[in-house]
Design a protein around this motif. Structure first.
Motif, mmCIF file in Angstrom:
data_model
loop_
_atom_site.group_PDB
_atom_site.id
_atom_site.type_symbol
_atom_site.label_atom_id
_atom_site.label_comp_id
_atom_site.label_asym_id
_atom_site.label_seq_id
_atom_site.Cartn_x
_atom_site.Cartn_y
_atom_site.Cartn_z
ATOM 1 N N LEU A 272 0.824 -1.200 0.000
ATOM 2 C CA LEU A 272 0.000 0.000 0.000
ATOM 3 C C LEU A 272 0.865 1.260 0.000
ATOM 4 N N SER A 276 0.832 4.001 -2.917
ATOM 5 C CA SER A 276 0.552 5.376 -2.498
ATOM 6 C C SER A 276 1.666 6.317 -2.958
ATOM 7 N N ILE A 383 -5.050 9.651 0.507
ATOM 8 C CA ILE A 383 -5.274 8.208 0.315
ATOM 9 C C ILE A 383 -6.283 7.731 1.342
ATOM 10 N N SER A 386 -9.279 1.316 2.069
ATOM 11 C CA SER A 386 -8.203 0.340 2.197
ATOM 12 C C SER A 386 -8.424 -0.858 1.276
ATOM 13 N N PRO A 387 -7.357 -1.365 0.653
ATOM 14 C CA PRO A 387 -7.474 -2.590 -0.144
ATOM 15 C C PRO A 387 -7.560 -3.834 0.724
ATOM 16 N N MET A 418 -9.022 3.590 -2.124
ATOM 17 C CA MET A 418 -8.420 2.291 -2.359
ATOM 18 C C MET A 418 -9.447 1.168 -2.170
ATOM 19 N N TYR A 419 -9.393 0.180 -3.058
ATOM 20 C CA TYR A 419 -10.264 -0.989 -2.997
ATOM 21 C C TYR A 419 -9.406 -2.244 -3.210
ATOM 22 N N MET A 428 -5.127 -4.409 -6.431
ATOM 23 C CA MET A 428 -5.838 -3.239 -5.926
ATOM 24 C C MET A 428 -6.543 -2.500 -7.050
ATOM 25 N N VAL A 430 -7.909 1.498 -7.639
ATOM 26 C CA VAL A 430 -7.804 2.851 -7.089
ATOM 27 C C VAL A 430 -8.776 3.753 -7.831
#
Length: 455
Positions: A272, A276, A383, A386-387, A418-419, A428, A430
């Motif tokens: 992450l 980022s 950001i 969260s993934p 984020m996914y 991920m 985004v």
């Protein structure tokens, strides 16, 4: 697709199936983690499902599906009873004091909406370069702020029927729940839906509503105001923003993480943090920020595991704050991915027990309610989400969702949401939110394109 209209077919309020116990009627007082968010919009997240294909012995019935959703939601509220409640305020004039709390005694229920939209398919949502504006209509409670939870639902669920799909969208008051708590609720609801259990006696992760309190402080936290006009601000999002999803495969994420760690001669930079750092560098470049200006990468993190003793992962609330990596634009551009990732890593690492408690102590001395207009700045890459959230574990009997999407609220230039990638394995998605001219430059950015398109 901009002219398409989502039609509300029906609305109702869903409550737990029986009266709550005396223990669940007690006020839940808000904390210094929650109260700063009074001006923030509701958090809006949802899942897009394909309708089950017809088979010889079974036909998918939307009516039956909606009945099952309402019934299982009612059962889920046995465990998540504050979601059916409203906010309340106790005021005192001398000295000014404004105590806001969740009042389970006032429990009108969770709003539940059935909606339809003609001429929109799952493919229309997935294949559009930019998120179609009709997606914003898949969510309720647009243009409201968390303080409105005194009179509006703390949670509203909208189920929108597409030609060949179903979208389940939730709008939840940010005072009550962060992303971790929202997906905790959705997971429990899906679990009960699939089990068809109606007494609600057992779920795998019961939520914990007991508030985290800084040692030495009163559990009843007050704001030094006599009237909401002293702190309320309603902020209108710029209409020209564009939203686009970018997919980072397992391979692309792994390569970014390896590159960042190799450049820093370390193994401590996370996936992450590496992604980022890429977003921070490329968005800053797309904005064409002056080289002698400061740029910030702001990462929203949960404090559950950062305080000592730690909160449970099942703590249901909003215990979040932001870690901020900072740099001069000239330095960010002159150095590589690893250098940027290390700035973020250090900011996250320094966000420890002492740092969090110092922040909370500072808030007690000088309480502040955030103004949305001041949270986002042209020099900030933000950001959020969260993934790591188990979004795709929420199936509701429809199989794995085909995509996750967010609503209209809390969007701003520079917001990255984020996914998890649908295929798992550390991939991920985004959601990038930028002004149109910056989005074009990001789409043409060589570093960005070579990173997220790696197969």
């Amino acid at each position: 697709m901009t002219s398409l209209t989502v039609q509300h077919v029906s609305e109702c309020f869903v409550k737990p199936p029986h009266n709550p116990s005396q223990d669940t009627k007690q006020p839940i007082y808000l904390t210094p983690f929650d109260l700063p968010f009074l001006n923030i919009n509701y958090n809006q997240k949802g899942l897009l499902f394909a309708k089950p294909p017809p088979s010889e012995n079974q036909h998918f019935s939307v009516t039956t599906f909606l009945d099952d959703l309402r019934r299982s939601l009612s059962t889920t509220l046995i465990h998540f009873y504050p979601l059916a409640a409203r906010l309340a305020t106790r005021k005192q004039q001398n000295p000014p004091s404004y105590v806001i709390y969740i009042d389970p005694e006032n429990s009108p229920g969770v709003k539940f909406i059935h909606a339809t939209v003609d001429h929109v398919s799952v493919s229309d949502i997935l294949t559009s370069t930019y998120v179609p504006s009709v997606v914003h209509s898949f969510f309720d409670l647009n243009d409201v702020i968390c303080h409105d939870g005194h009179t509006l639902p703390l949670l509203s669920i909208q189920v929108t029927e597409l030609i060949d799909g179903i979208f389940i969208g939730g709008s939840i008051n940010h005072l009550l729940a962060d992303g971790s708590s929202f997906w905790h609720f959705m997971s429990a609801w899906s679990e009960i839906f699939i089990s068809k259990e109606e007494n609600g006696c057992s779920i795998s992760r019961p939520p914990i509503f007991k508030r985290w309190i800084l040692e030495g402080h009163d559990p009843i936290t007050s704001l030094p105001f006599g009237h909401p006009n002293q702190f309320i601000e309603r902020y209108e999002k710029p209409q020209q923003l564009q939203e686009r999803f970018f997919h980072f495969t397992t391979t692309s994420v792994s390569k970014l993480k390896a590159k960042a760690n190799t450049e820093c001669n370390t193994q401590k930079i996370s996936s992450l943090q590496a992604v980022s750092a890429l977003l921070w560098r490329c968005v800053t470049r797309a904005r064409n920020q002056p080289l002698n200006s400061e740029t910030i990468c702001q990462v929203v993190i949960s404090n559950r595991g950062r305080v000592d003793p730690p909160m449970s992962n099942d703590y249901f609330g909003n215990p979040i704050s932001a870690a901020r990596g900072t740099a001069m634009v000239e330095d960010l551009m002159a150095h590589g991915l690893g250098w940027a990732a290390l700035r973020i890593h250090e900011a996250v690492t320094n966000h420890d027990d002492a740092f969090v408690k110092k922040q909370v102590e500072s808030w007690y001395r000088d309480p502040v309610v955030y103004k949305t207009s001041g949270l986002f700045h042209p020099n900030v890459t933000h950001i959020g989400s969260s993934p790591r959230f188990d979004m795709y574990g929420c199936e509701f009997g429809l199989g794995k969702a085909v995509a996750g999407r967010s609503g209209f609220m809390n969007k701003a230039d520079g917001l990255m949401t984020m996914y998890p990638g649908r295929e798992g394995g550390g991939s991920m998605d985004v959601e990038v939110c930028l002004l149109p001219e910056c989005m074009i430059d990001l789409e043409c950015d060589e570093e960005f394109n070579s990173a997220y398109q790696v197969e």
